[in-house]
Design a protein around this motif. Structure first.
Motif, PDB file in Angstrom:
ATOM      1  N   GLY A 120      -8.684  -1.884   3.169  1.00  0.00           N
ATOM      2  CA  GLY A 120      -9.004  -0.469   3.399  1.00  0.00           C
ATOM      3  C   GLY A 120      -8.602  -0.004   4.791  1.00  0.00           C
ATOM      4  N   ARG A 121      -8.846  -0.865   5.783  1.00  0.00           N
ATOM      5  CA  ARG A 121      -8.452  -0.497   7.157  1.00  0.00           C
ATOM      6  C   ARG A 121      -6.945  -0.295   7.253  1.00  0.00           C
ATOM      7  NH1 ARG A 121     -12.261  -4.053   8.961  1.00  0.00           N
ATOM      8  NH2 ARG A 121     -10.769  -5.728   9.369  1.00  0.00           N
ATOM      9  N   LEU A 122      -6.179  -1.221   6.628  1.00  0.00           N
ATOM     10  CA  LEU A 122      -4.717  -1.075   6.660  1.00  0.00           C
ATOM     11  C   LEU A 122      -4.289   0.209   5.963  1.00  0.00           C
ATOM     12  CD1 LEU A 122      -2.831  -4.428   6.039  1.00  0.00           C
ATOM     13  CD2 LEU A 122      -3.209  -3.199   8.161  1.00  0.00           C
ATOM     14  N   ARG A 123      -4.965   0.517   4.840  1.00  0.00           N
ATOM     15  CA  ARG A 123      -4.612   1.727   4.106  1.00  0.00           C
ATOM     16  C   ARG A 123      -4.862   2.961   4.982  1.00  0.00           C
ATOM     17  NH1 ARG A 123      -7.463   1.052  -0.315  1.00  0.00           N
ATOM     18  NH2 ARG A 123      -5.819   0.358  -1.728  1.00  0.00           N
ATOM     19  N   ASP A 124      -6.002   2.963   5.689  1.00  0.00           N
ATOM     20  CA  ASP A 124      -6.324   4.097   6.561  1.00  0.00           C
ATOM     21  C   ASP A 124      -5.324   4.247   7.706  1.00  0.00           C
ATOM     22  OD1 ASP A 124      -8.485   4.529   4.998  1.00  0.00           O
ATOM     23  OD2 ASP A 124      -9.928   3.547   6.335  1.00  0.00           O
ATOM     24  N   ARG A 125      -4.744   3.135   8.127  1.00  0.00           N
ATOM     25  CA  ARG A 125      -3.835   3.188   9.274  1.00  0.00           C
ATOM     26  C   ARG A 125      -2.379   3.420   8.876  1.00  0.00           C
ATOM     27  NH1 ARG A 125      -5.915  -1.815  11.854  1.00  0.00           N
ATOM     28  NH2 ARG A 125      -3.781  -2.521  11.692  1.00  0.00           N
ATOM     29  N   LEU A 126      -2.107   3.575   7.575  1.00  0.00           N
ATOM     30  CA  LEU A 126      -0.714   3.843   7.171  1.00  0.00           C
ATOM     31  C   LEU A 126      -0.250   5.144   7.808  1.00  0.00           C
ATOM     32  CD1 LEU A 126      -0.433   3.183   3.321  1.00  0.00           C
ATOM     33  CD2 LEU A 126       0.467   1.769   5.174  1.00  0.00           C
ATOM     34  N   PRO A 127       0.990   5.186   8.269  1.00  0.00           N
ATOM     35  CA  PRO A 127       1.502   6.448   8.805  1.00  0.00           C
ATOM     36  C   PRO A 127       1.723   7.456   7.668  1.00  0.00           C
ATOM     37  CG  PRO A 127       3.259   4.827   8.699  1.00  0.00           C
ATOM     38  CD  PRO A 127       1.995   4.115   8.281  1.00  0.00           C
ATOM     39  N   GLU A 128       1.980   8.694   8.035  1.00  0.00           N
ATOM     40  CA  GLU A 128       2.317   9.714   7.043  1.00  0.00           C
ATOM     41  C   GLU A 128       3.578   9.271   6.286  1.00  0.00           C
ATOM     42  OE1 GLU A 128       2.541  14.529   7.180  1.00  0.00           O
ATOM     43  OE2 GLU A 128       3.704  13.466   8.687  1.00  0.00           O
ATOM     44  N   LEU A 129       3.527   9.273   4.957  1.00  0.00           N
ATOM     45  CA  LEU A 129       4.650   8.778   4.153  1.00  0.00           C
ATOM     46  C   LEU A 129       5.605   9.927   3.810  1.00  0.00           C
ATOM     47  CD1 LEU A 129       2.665   6.266   1.929  1.00  0.00           C
ATOM     48  CD2 LEU A 129       3.971   5.831   4.018  1.00  0.00           C
ATOM     49  N   PRO A 130       6.830   9.604   3.367  1.00  0.00           N
ATOM     50  CA  PRO A 130       7.862  10.643   3.199  1.00  0.00           C
ATOM     51  C   PRO A 130       7.432  11.867   2.385  1.00  0.00           C
ATOM     52  CG  PRO A 130       8.833   8.476   2.933  1.00  0.00           C
ATOM     53  CD  PRO A 130       7.366   8.257   3.092  1.00  0.00           C
ATOM     54  N   ASP A 131       6.761  11.642   1.236  1.00  0.00           N
ATOM     55  CA  ASP A 131       6.373  12.792   0.400  1.00  0.00           C
ATOM     56  C   ASP A 131       5.426  13.726   1.131  1.00  0.00           C
ATOM     57  OD1 ASP A 131       7.863  12.328  -1.796  1.00  0.00           O
ATOM     58  OD2 ASP A 131       6.322  11.166  -2.853  1.00  0.00           O
ATOM     59  N   ALA A 132       4.438  13.128   1.792  1.00  0.00           N
ATOM     60  CA  ALA A 132       3.458  13.936   2.521  1.00  0.00           C
ATOM     61  C   ALA A 132       4.137  14.677   3.666  1.00  0.00           C
ATOM     62  CB  ALA A 132       2.344  13.030   3.058  1.00  0.00           C
TER      63      ALA A 132
ATOM     64  N   ASP B 152       5.269  23.452   4.483  1.00  0.00           N
ATOM     65  CA  ASP B 152       4.203  24.388   4.849  1.00  0.00           C
ATOM     66  C   ASP B 152       4.293  24.838   6.299  1.00  0.00           C
ATOM     67  OD1 ASP B 152       3.285  23.995   2.347  1.00  0.00           O
ATOM     68  OD2 ASP B 152       1.643  22.642   2.895  1.00  0.00           O
ATOM     69  N   GLU B 153       4.486  23.881   7.206  1.00  0.00           N
ATOM     70  CA  GLU B 153       4.382  24.214   8.631  1.00  0.00           C
ATOM     71  C   GLU B 153       5.659  24.796   9.195  1.00  0.00           C
ATOM     72  OE1 GLU B 153       2.999  20.996  11.076  1.00  0.00           O
ATOM     73  OE2 GLU B 153       1.193  20.743   9.832  1.00  0.00           O
ATOM     74  N   HIS B 154       6.798  24.327   8.733  1.00  0.00           N
ATOM     75  CA  HIS B 154       8.051  24.724   9.387  1.00  0.00           C
ATOM     76  C   HIS B 154       8.875  25.693   8.547  1.00  0.00           C
ATOM     77  CE1 HIS B 154       7.299  21.960  12.638  1.00  0.00           C
ATOM     78  NE2 HIS B 154       7.128  20.978  11.787  1.00  0.00           N
ATOM     79  N   ARG B 155       8.515  25.829   7.281  1.00  0.00           N
ATOM     80  CA  ARG B 155       9.169  26.798   6.389  1.00  0.00           C
ATOM     81  C   ARG B 155      10.694  26.665   6.415  1.00  0.00           C
ATOM     82  NH1 ARG B 155       5.426  29.403   4.115  1.00  0.00           N
ATOM     83  NH2 ARG B 155       3.393  29.465   5.112  1.00  0.00           N
ATOM     84  N   LEU B 156      11.154  25.433   6.242  1.00  0.00           N
ATOM     85  CA  LEU B 156      12.598  25.177   6.217  1.00  0.00           C
ATOM     86  C   LEU B 156      13.041  25.012   4.769  1.00  0.00           C
ATOM     87  CD1 LEU B 156      12.561  22.546   9.089  1.00  0.00           C
ATOM     88  CD2 LEU B 156      13.339  24.914   9.257  1.00  0.00           C
TER      89      LEU B 156
ATOM     90  N   LEU C 125       0.829  -1.206   0.000  1.00  0.00           N
ATOM     91  CA  LEU C 125       0.000   0.000   0.000  1.00  0.00           C
ATOM     92  C   LEU C 125       0.866   1.260   0.000  1.00  0.00           C
ATOM     93  CD1 LEU C 125      -2.752  -1.152   2.523  1.00  0.00           C
ATOM     94  CD2 LEU C 125      -3.025  -0.846   0.040  1.00  0.00           C
ATOM     95  N   ALA C 126       1.982   1.210   0.744  1.00  0.00           N
ATOM     96  CA  ALA C 126       2.874   2.377   0.772  1.00  0.00           C
ATOM     97  C   ALA C 126       3.435   2.662  -0.614  1.00  0.00           C
ATOM     98  CB  ALA C 126       4.009   2.134   1.767  1.00  0.00           C
ATOM     99  N   LEU C 127       3.586   1.617  -1.428  1.00  0.00           N
ATOM    100  CA  LEU C 127       4.096   1.792  -2.792  1.00  0.00           C
ATOM    101  C   LEU C 127       2.971   2.105  -3.770  1.00  0.00           C
ATOM    102  CD1 LEU C 127       6.664  -1.116  -2.690  1.00  0.00           C
ATOM    103  CD2 LEU C 127       7.226   1.262  -3.228  1.00  0.00           C
ATOM    104  N   GLY C 128       1.776   2.311  -3.246  1.00  0.00           N
ATOM    105  CA  GLY C 128       0.638   2.633  -4.111  1.00  0.00           C
ATOM    106  C   GLY C 128       0.215   1.476  -4.992  1.00  0.00           C
TER     107      GLY C 128
END
Ligand SMILES: [Zn+2]
Length: 487
Positions: A299-311, A318-322, A73-76
């Motif tokens: 679907g449940r596993l997909r919903d529980r994926l952590p935030e991935l590198p690109d995101a 956006d948040e840290h402006r680095l 799922l992480a690899l789409g």
């Protein structure tokens, strides 16, 4: 590129597909209850199932299915609601059953992708993942420990793997390196493997062919194995590319074969000749029913994926402006990113926090080899230290000394500052006394400064800082000097 001797490499391009085997982070093996613990005495982690004793039957490990699905799922990738375990038949002493349980025509997942960068025209370099399937690992033959006799260790037999197969979309050794580093990062984010290359948790085989630039037809490929680092993969691809170019340039034909990378010599040498996949006589394993996953479960596993590198990179922008560079360093590992955010939320100034983590914290991790989750300085204590610098309670120089002690002892920064006498002096009377002493000792420089030699200011500030043992508040020292000059 120099002109001599490289005409061939300018004329040809490299076409590479990678097969990456990743050991899944499960407690037990894929089809039995044996431990997957690395480094146990030989053959300790075995039972009738993984020793292939007659009458034993495999039972699929659900945790392994879950980790493999998360990786897919992480690899789409599209995860199949039905996949089939198949027997891959071949004989080798490290394979007690005489076949490996793998997946063949109905793998767990297909059609994923990984974007590894941008071309000069701004288009994405998209590497397609043909398939991701589950399989069991083989054991290990040992040839060099028993005076010419061979031994077998079956602790690894039956350990769960996923094999991630890319299309031949890679065009250079550098692209192959980027693909592998980004794939490893993604798998670290979804936490499906310990990814330890020294212990064989991540292994790479490369398929490489060459063709004249501009051609679309694929050349004959060879398979290169035995590379145990990403830089090894890059070097092996360069060596094999040069070898194939040499063959074609001298009028020869590339032979389809399996090659082993020799890192010491920097060359490849032939292994056994490559069997086509039909030689494995794959057929569905009659001992294992089809693996059926419901749409809801996936679907449940997909919903529980952590935030991935690109995101995460986008959110950090956006948040840290680095800067992009800072963001790459801080999101390289999910645990570093988590540590950074914990400190940044507590302290408030993301850029200061980023500088401290990229400087002081990463230096200590590199020196000690500690993982960040065992780093002795808790995020909120580092934030407190940075608060103290911002509020003028300690100087930046003193903060670095305090940090060094925090790493050693885990004490609170205020406690260290007090005991070590590192608290910054902001008291006007004390500062004025130091300033006056310095000006008296350097009266001729002071006269030159007042006559317009402004660059001397730094000399006075430095002298006051020295006199105070580094404890004077430099901002206030500057103010006092300005007052003296105008007074
Ligand atoms: Zn077993």
């Amino acid at each position: 590129m120099s002109a001599a001797g490289t005409g061939g490499t300018d004329t040809y391009e490299m076409v590479v597909g990678l097969e990456v085997h990743v050991q899944l982070r499960t407690r037990t093996k894929l089809f039995c209850n044996c431990s997957t613990q690395f480094g146990e005495p030989p053959n300790r982690n075995t039972c009738p199932v993984c020793l292939a004793l007659p009458g034993s039957l495999p039972v699929l490990n659900e945790a392994a299915v879950e980790l493999a699905t998360k990786a897919a799922l992480a690899l789409g990738a599209d995860v199949a609601e039905e996949s089939i375990f198949a027997r891959k038949n071949y004989f080798y002493p490290d394979l007690p059953k005489g076949y490996q349980i793998s997946q063949f025509d109905k793998p767990l997942a297909t059609e994923g992708q990984l974007i590894i960068g941008e071309r000069a025209d701004g288009s994405a370099i998209r590497i397609c993942i043909t398939r991701l399937h589950m399989e069991e690992d083989a054991g290990k033959s040992i040839h060099d420990r028993f005076n010419g006799l061979s031994a077998i260790d079956l602790n690894r037999a039956g350990v769960p793997l996923v094999e991630i197969v890319s299309d031949p979309d890679l065009r250079s050794s550098a692209e192959a390196g980027s693909y592998l580093r980004l794939l490893k990062q993604l798998l670290e984010y979804v936490d499906v493997s310990d990814l330890n290359m020294e212990e064989g948790s991540l292994r790479v085989d490369a398929n490489i062919s060459i063709r004249k630039r501009g051609e679309t037809k694929l050349g004959t490929k060879t398979e290169v194995k035995n590379m145990n680092s990403f830089s090894g993969v890059e070097r092996a691809l360069e060596a094999e590319f040069a070898r194939q170019v040499g063959i074609l340039e001298s009028g020869g034909v590339v032979e389809q074969q399996t090659l082993l990378w020799d890192a010491d010599r920097g060359t490849v040498r032939p292994a056994r000749s490559k069997e086509g996949s039909h030689d494995y006589r794959y057929f569905p394993d009659p001992d294992l029913p089809p693996l059926r996953l419901t749409h809801e479960w996936i679907g449940r596993l997909r919903d529980r994926l952590p935030e991935l590198p690109d995101a995460k990179r986008r959110r950090f922008t956006d948040e840290h402006r680095l800067s992009p560079y800072d963001i790459d360093v801080l999101t390289a590992s999910p645990r570093i990113a988590e540590y950074f955010e914990a400190v940044a939320h507590a302290h408030g100034d993301s850029k200061t926090v980023a500088n401290w983590i990229m400087g002081e914290v990463l230096a200590v991790l590199k020196q000690t080899g500690l993982p960040i989750d065992r780093f002795p300085v808790r995020p909120r204590d580092l934030a407190t230290l940075l608060d103290m610098v911002r509020d003028g309670a300690v100087s930046n120089t003193a903060a670095k000394r305090i940090f060094g002690i925090m790493v050693q002892t885990g004490e609170l920064p205020a406690q260290i500052a007090e005991r070590e006498g590192l608290a910054q002096v902001g008291d006007e009377g004390q500062l004025a006394a130091w300033v006056d002493e310095v000006l008296a000792a350097q009266s001729s420089e002071w006269a030159r400064y007042r006559a317009g030699e402004k660059k001397l200011l730094g000399v006075f500030v430095g002298a006051v800082m020295k006199k105070s043992g580094g404890r004077a508040d430099p901002k206030k020292v500057n103010q006092l000097l300005a007052m003296r000059a105008s007074g």
